[in-house]
Design a protein around this motif. Structure first.
Motif, PDB file in Angstrom:
ATOM      1  N   ILE A 147       0.836  -1.202   0.000  1.00 19.28           N
ATOM      2  CA  ILE A 147       0.000   0.000   0.000  1.00 19.28           C
ATOM      3  C   ILE A 147       0.872   1.254   0.000  1.00 19.28           C
ATOM      4  N   ASP A 148       1.957   1.232   0.784  1.00 17.52           N
ATOM      5  CA  ASP A 148       2.876   2.370   0.780  1.00 17.52           C
ATOM      6  C   ASP A 148       3.468   2.591  -0.607  1.00 17.52           C
ATOM      7  N   ALA A 149       3.848   1.504  -1.275  1.00 17.09           N
ATOM      8  CA  ALA A 149       4.422   1.619  -2.622  1.00 17.09           C
ATOM      9  C   ALA A 149       3.381   2.120  -3.617  1.00 17.09           C
ATOM     10  N   LEU A 150       2.140   1.678  -3.478  1.00 19.20           N
ATOM     11  CA  LEU A 150       1.074   2.140  -4.366  1.00 19.20           C
ATOM     12  C   LEU A 150       0.759   3.614  -4.134  1.00 19.20           C
ATOM     13  N   ARG A 151       0.772   4.045  -2.878  1.00 13.94           N
ATOM     14  CA  ARG A 151       0.508   5.468  -2.587  1.00 13.94           C
ATOM     15  C   ARG A 151       1.630   6.344  -3.155  1.00 13.94           C
ATOM     16  N   MET A 202      -4.600   7.906  -4.436  1.00 12.52           N
ATOM     17  CA  MET A 202      -5.242   6.595  -4.492  1.00 12.52           C
ATOM     18  C   MET A 202      -6.361   6.461  -3.470  1.00 12.52           C
ATOM     19  N   ARG A 203      -7.471   5.866  -3.894  1.00 10.02           N
ATOM     20  CA  ARG A 203      -8.558   5.507  -2.978  1.00 10.02           C
ATOM     21  C   ARG A 203      -8.449   4.015  -2.693  1.00 10.02           C
ATOM     22  N   LEU A 204      -8.229   3.664  -1.442  1.00 12.87           N
ATOM     23  CA  LEU A 204      -8.019   2.270  -1.054  1.00 12.87           C
ATOM     24  C   LEU A 204      -9.304   1.652  -0.532  1.00 12.87           C
ATOM     25  N   LEU A 205      -9.653   0.503  -1.078  1.00 16.93           N
ATOM     26  CA  LEU A 205     -10.720  -0.343  -0.543  1.00 16.93           C
ATOM     27  C   LEU A 205     -10.040  -1.581   0.017  1.00 16.93           C
ATOM     28  N   LEU A 206     -10.130  -1.773   1.325  1.00 18.25           N
ATOM     29  CA  LEU A 206      -9.417  -2.848   2.003  1.00 18.25           C
ATOM     30  C   LEU A 206     -10.419  -3.832   2.585  1.00 18.25           C
ATOM     31  N   THR A 207     -10.278  -5.103   2.226  1.00 15.05           N
ATOM     32  CA  THR A 207     -11.184  -6.131   2.744  1.00 15.05           C
ATOM     33  C   THR A 207     -10.393  -7.196   3.501  1.00 15.05           C
ATOM     34  N   HIS A 208     -11.103  -7.896   4.396  1.00 17.18           N
ATOM     35  CA  HIS A 208     -10.476  -8.903   5.255  1.00 17.18           C
ATOM     36  C   HIS A 208     -11.436 -10.056   5.495  1.00 17.18           C
ATOM     37  N   GLY A 209     -10.913 -11.111   6.130  1.00 11.32           N
ATOM     38  CA  GLY A 209     -11.740 -12.235   6.531  1.00 11.32           C
ATOM     39  C   GLY A 209     -11.687 -12.514   8.014  1.00 11.32           C
ATOM     40  N   THR A 210     -10.649 -12.009   8.702  1.00  8.43           N
ATOM     41  CA  THR A 210     -10.500 -12.269  10.137  1.00  8.43           C
ATOM     42  C   THR A 210     -10.507 -10.975  10.935  1.00  8.43           C
ATOM     43  N   ALA A 211     -10.826 -11.125  12.221  1.00  8.94           N
ATOM     44  CA  ALA A 211     -10.880  -9.953  13.101  1.00  8.94           C
ATOM     45  C   ALA A 211      -9.504  -9.331  13.288  1.00  8.94           C
ATOM     46  N   THR A 212      -8.460 -10.156  13.395  1.00  6.12           N
ATOM     47  CA  THR A 212      -7.114  -9.598  13.569  1.00  6.12           C
ATOM     48  C   THR A 212      -6.665  -8.861  12.316  1.00  6.12           C
ATOM     49  N   GLY A 213      -7.035  -9.390  11.149  1.00  4.16           N
ATOM     50  CA  GLY A 213      -6.701  -8.706   9.907  1.00  4.16           C
ATOM     51  C   GLY A 213      -7.373  -7.356   9.807  1.00  4.16           C
ATOM     52  N   ARG A 222      -5.326   0.498  10.725  1.00  4.82           N
ATOM     53  CA  ARG A 222      -4.206   1.424  10.884  1.00  4.82           C
ATOM     54  C   ARG A 222      -3.688   1.951   9.547  1.00  4.82           C
ATOM     55  N   LEU A 223      -4.062   1.298   8.473  1.00  2.75           N
ATOM     56  CA  LEU A 223      -3.529   1.641   7.157  1.00  2.75           C
ATOM     57  C   LEU A 223      -4.395   2.636   6.400  1.00  2.75           C
ATOM     58  N   ARG A 258      -6.475   5.975   5.222  1.00  6.92           N
ATOM     59  CA  ARG A 258      -6.378   7.427   5.180  1.00  6.92           C
ATOM     60  C   ARG A 258      -7.741   7.998   4.811  1.00  6.92           C
ATOM     61  N   HIS A 259      -7.840   9.299   4.865  1.00  7.86           N
ATOM     62  CA  HIS A 259      -9.108   9.952   4.522  1.00  7.86           C
ATOM     63  C   HIS A 259      -9.527   9.548   3.105  1.00  7.86           C
ATOM     64  N   GLY A 260     -10.765   9.111   2.977  1.00  4.81           N
ATOM     65  CA  GLY A 260     -11.275   8.693   1.683  1.00  4.81           C
ATOM     66  C   GLY A 260     -11.164   7.206   1.432  1.00  4.81           C
ATOM     67  N   ASP A 261     -10.425   6.477   2.288  1.00  6.63           N
ATOM     68  CA  ASP A 261     -10.317   5.031   2.147  1.00  6.63           C
ATOM     69  C   ASP A 261     -11.513   4.348   2.797  1.00  6.63           C
ATOM     70  N   LEU A 262     -11.645   3.053   2.532  1.00  2.84           N
ATOM     71  CA  LEU A 262     -12.785   2.305   3.047  1.00  2.84           C
ATOM     72  C   LEU A 262     -12.331   0.898   3.415  1.00  2.84           C
ATOM     73  N   GLN A 263     -12.930   0.376   4.483  1.00  2.00           N
ATOM     74  CA  GLN A 263     -12.603  -0.966   4.951  1.00  2.00           C
ATOM     75  C   GLN A 263     -13.889  -1.721   5.221  1.00  2.00           C
ATOM     76  N   VAL A 264     -14.032  -2.919   4.619  1.00  2.47           N
ATOM     77  CA  VAL A 264     -15.220  -3.749   4.815  1.00  2.47           C
ATOM     78  C   VAL A 264     -14.793  -5.213   4.831  1.00  2.47           C
ATOM     79  N   TRP A 265     -15.732  -6.085   5.230  1.00  3.02           N
ATOM     80  CA  TRP A 265     -15.489  -7.520   5.116  1.00  3.02           C
ATOM     81  C   TRP A 265     -15.652  -7.951   3.659  1.00  3.02           C
ATOM     82  N   LEU A 266     -14.812  -8.897   3.217  1.00  2.13           N
ATOM     83  CA  LEU A 266     -15.083  -9.554   1.941  1.00  2.13           C
ATOM     84  C   LEU A 266     -16.255 -10.500   2.156  1.00  2.13           C
ATOM     85  N   PRO A 267     -17.229 -10.513   1.255  1.00  2.00           N
ATOM     86  CA  PRO A 267     -18.396 -11.370   1.487  1.00  2.00           C
ATOM     87  C   PRO A 267     -18.086 -12.852   1.306  1.00  2.00           C
ATOM     88  N   TRP A 268     -18.891 -13.658   1.938  1.00  2.00           N
ATOM     89  CA  TRP A 268     -18.877 -15.104   1.733  1.00  2.00           C
ATOM     90  C   TRP A 268     -19.121 -15.364   0.252  1.00  2.00           C
TER      91      TRP A 268
END
Length: 435
Positions: A75-79, A85-96, A102-103, A105-115
């Motif tokens: 992500i740092d290299a992409l920024r 860049m607008r980042l959409l970050l998805t995960h499957g676990t709570a720790t992830g 923490r990653l 920035r303003h305008g980014d979004l974080q959601v679960w990847l769906p089943w």
């Protein structure tokens, strides 16, 4: 749609009640699993969520903690390449997800990847319409890949790895696995071995770019803290790092067989998964060991418990502090490699200058383990008994340990550069998809 994908889709649809039940159970130990559960089924609220970024999202799926940490350096290299860049970050676990927060920035979004049901992934794709998608390491989901291809979204497997065991499993269902891998827009493998196995599944391997985890620099503050705390022990510190289920019992048995020799070092156990912290503490105490838990330290490990002749084990029951633990340790035993679990990643240990003793099971990171052993950053042993003996010998041999530390740092440095190469590959993929 092929018969294999149709059958798979029916099974994932039928499995939704089981997933809900599992999430409720996991949430009792880890509340993060109870967060925004409907996102797991492709329902994102409010309705307009993410629509303002449609066609512009750089989407990265990092399923768990390790993948998220690898994604961080990418992500740092992409920024650096795309400052807006607008980042959409998805995960499957709570720790992830916790690490991924923490990653942002303003305008980014974080959601679960769906089943991976057809309806859920269709809602996900329609909702966000990313410009490009990057699945980290091993996350190949047939319906998700099919939906992205149908909507013209280039989807790549980045930092890709595939061990021989996973290849054998995938080849048992070629009618499902091979079309999924073949439908990816690009695959960037970690090693030549990974590339060869991925090509056996018809994956479009474009390049071998190395492992992103080599580019992750340990937190300097944690390294300094760990080095400072190491000085509180009158004895060398040996860590069982990222231990998995069953390995603590093996460790306790091996420790008992050491007898009085066990008192020559300060032992530190850091379990891989946070939901096991309590059960590991209880198991160690049931074995007659006095346990000092990181979560109970008031600023530092108690100095009195590190005096020679006193058998007290330190338990690293915290998240996000592995660089600190590696800096505390004079040597470490690689968790997951002493039970038939394939081992954990030893790259972070090398970057922290912590020599590793690895057991016989390293199929998850086979080539990294072999390279580390060849470079002198790690040493392979037959079992935990041999590992404890080797660790004792190493930490009491100052010249040998000094050389091993140097080999660790040289090994980590020699394999860096995957982040920049992957960012360039993403740029090329986007350009080609827009022609």
């Amino acid at each position: 749609m092929s018969w294999a994908l149709a059958l798979y889709s029916a099974l994932t649809w039928a499995g939704q009640p089981l997933l809900r039940h599992k999430l409720r159970q996991r949430a009792q130990a880890e509340p993060g699993y109870g967060l925004k559960v409907e996102e797991r089924f492709g329902h994102y609220e409010p309705e307009s969520l993410g629509r303002d970024g449609a066609g512009r999202w750089i989407w990265i799926h990092a399923v768990s903690l390790g993948e998220t940490r690898a994604a961080a350096i990418l992500i740092d290299a992409l920024r650096a390449q795309w400052p807006d860049m607008r980042l959409l970050l998805t995960h499957g676990t709570a720790t992830g997800r916790a690490e991924g927060a923490r990653l942002l920035r303003h305008g980014d979004l974080q959601v679960w990847l769906p089943w991976d049901t057809r309806a859920a992934v269709e809602r996900f794709v329609q909702q966000f319409r990313p410009a490009v998608g990057l699945l980290m390491e091993t996350e190949v989901w047939p319906n998700l890949i099919a939906a992205c291809r149908a909507h013209g979204i280039p989807l790549a497997l980045a930092n890709a790895r595939l061990n021989a065991h996973s290849l054998d499993k995938a080849l048992k269902f070629p009618a499902l696995s091979m079309p999924a891998y073949q439908s990816l827009a690009a695959v960037w493998a970690q090693t030549q071995g990974d590339a060869r196995r991925l090509r056996a599944l018809a994956a479009p391997v474009r390049a071998v770019l190395g492992n992103l985890k080599f580019d992750v620099l340990p937190d300097a503050g944690q390294l300094a803290q760990g080095a400072q705390w190491r000085q509180r022990s009158a004895r060398p510190v040996v860590m069982l790092a990222s231990s998995r289920e069953g390995e603590e019992e093996l460790f306790i048995a091996a420790l008992r067989r050491l007898g009085e020799k066990a008192l020559k070092v300060q032992w530190l156990v850091v379990p891989r998964h946070p939901q096991r912290f309590e059960s590991v503490a209880l198991a160690l105490q049931a074995a007659g060991l006095r346990v000092s838990r990181r979560s109970e330290w008031l600023g530092a490990p108690p100095r009195a418990q590190a005096q020679a002749g006193e058998e007290c084990l330190w338990l690293g029951d915290s998240l996000g502090e592995m660089p600190m633990y590696y800096a505390m340790a004079d040597a470490a035993l690689l968790g997951g490699s002493f039970a038939p679990l394939g081992g954990q990643n030893l790259i972070e240990a090398a970057a922290c200058g912590c020599p590793m003793l690895v057991g016989p099971s390293t199929f998850n990171f086979a080539e990294a383990a072999e390279l580390a052993c060849a470079a002198g950053a790690a040493h392979r042993v037959a079992d935990l008994d041999a590992g404890l003996q080797a660790a004792l010998a190493l930490v009491h041999d100052v010249p040998a340990r000094t050389a091993a530390v140097a080999h660790c740092l040289e090994f980590a440095q020699a394999h860096r550069g995957a982040a920049r190469a992957t960012a360039q590959a993403v740029d090329e993929l986007l350009r080609s998809s827009r022609r």
